[in-house]
Design an enzyme around this catalytic site. Structure first.
Site, PDB file in Angstrom:
ATOM      1  N   ILE A 123      39.537  34.266  47.273  1.00 60.31           N
ATOM      2  CA  ILE A 123      38.144  34.692  47.113  1.00 60.31           C
ATOM      3  C   ILE A 123      37.891  34.498  45.623  1.00 60.31           C
ATOM      4  CG2 ILE A 123      36.478  36.571  47.274  1.00 60.31           C
ATOM      5  CD1 ILE A 123      38.089  37.734  49.585  1.00 60.31           C
ATOM      6  N   PRO A 124      37.238  33.389  45.251  1.00 61.73           N
ATOM      7  CA  PRO A 124      37.279  32.889  43.874  1.00 61.73           C
ATOM      8  C   PRO A 124      36.360  33.599  42.871  1.00 61.73           C
ATOM      9  CG  PRO A 124      35.939  31.458  45.209  1.00 61.73           C
ATOM     10  CD  PRO A 124      36.486  32.502  46.135  1.00 61.73           C
ATOM     11  N   CYS A 125      36.663  34.847  42.578  1.00 62.19           N
ATOM     12  CA  CYS A 125      35.876  35.584  41.583  1.00 62.19           C
ATOM     13  C   CYS A 125      36.031  34.983  40.190  1.00 62.19           C
ATOM     14  CB  CYS A 125      36.225  37.068  41.597  1.00 62.19           C
ATOM     15  SG  CYS A 125      37.955  37.424  41.321  1.00 62.19           S
ATOM     16  N   HIS A 126      37.084  34.180  39.983  1.00 63.69           N
ATOM     17  CA  HIS A 126      37.271  33.529  38.679  1.00 63.69           C
ATOM     18  C   HIS A 126      36.187  32.495  38.392  1.00 63.69           C
ATOM     19  CE1 HIS A 126      39.444  30.959  41.570  1.00 63.69           C
ATOM     20  NE2 HIS A 126      39.135  29.962  40.772  1.00 63.69           N
TER      21      HIS A 126
END
Length: 161
Positions: A123-126
């Site tokens: 889950i690409p919060c970056h």
């Protein structure tokens, strides 16, 4: 309910702890302690996660195909679902993320939900950055966020460990 299995995965940017079971992944997060490599689980979804992380870090995977079961509030779930729509190699601002969720005034709540994302990388919060292009925060450390964004943009990095 299936038993939770834990595997410690050694990535180019530190140890990642994966928690899941036969059918789903519950959390993926960086651990700062010196934890020995541990992969004595045979849980199918955890093994699949390890394989897909290997492919991601080796530049062979841009999308993950895993069953995710993060725990959070309804709002956090909406934020995390929206994060999954940010394409590999792209960035989006917290403001744009708030707009996509229908409330520009929710920017702080969106940032807070990003920070509570229990499934890093997948889950690409970056991929969420400040409106001014700053990297802002990242639970795994801003240096890791920078590394992940460079990795996804095609810039080559060296392993830090």
């Amino acid at each position: 309910m299936s038993e939770i299995n834990i595997a410690n995965y050694k990535s180019p940017i530190g140890t990642i702890q994966i928690k899941g079971n036969e059918k789903e992944i519950h959390s993926i997060h960086f651990v700062e302690e010196n934890i020995a490599h541990l992969n004595n689980t045979e849980a199918k979804e955890v093994q699949k996660c390890i394989q897909q992380l290997d492919e991601y870090f080796n530049g062979m995977r841009k999308e993950f195909a895993l069953t995710l079961r993060p725990k959070g509030t309804e709002f956090q779930g909406k934020v995390w679902t929206e994060l999954l729509k940010v394409p590999f190699g792209k960035k989006r601002s917290y403001l744009k993320q708030s707009k996509r969720l229908g409330d520009v005034k929710a920017i702080r709540a969106v940032a807070s939900a990003n920070g509570k994302n229990p499934i890093s990388i997948i889950i690409p919060c970056h991929r969420i950055i400040g409106s001014d292009g700053s990297l802002a925060g990242y639970t795994g450390g801003v240096w890791r966020k920078k590394w992940l964004l460079e990795h996804e943009s095609g810039n080559k990095q060296q392993s830090l460990f």
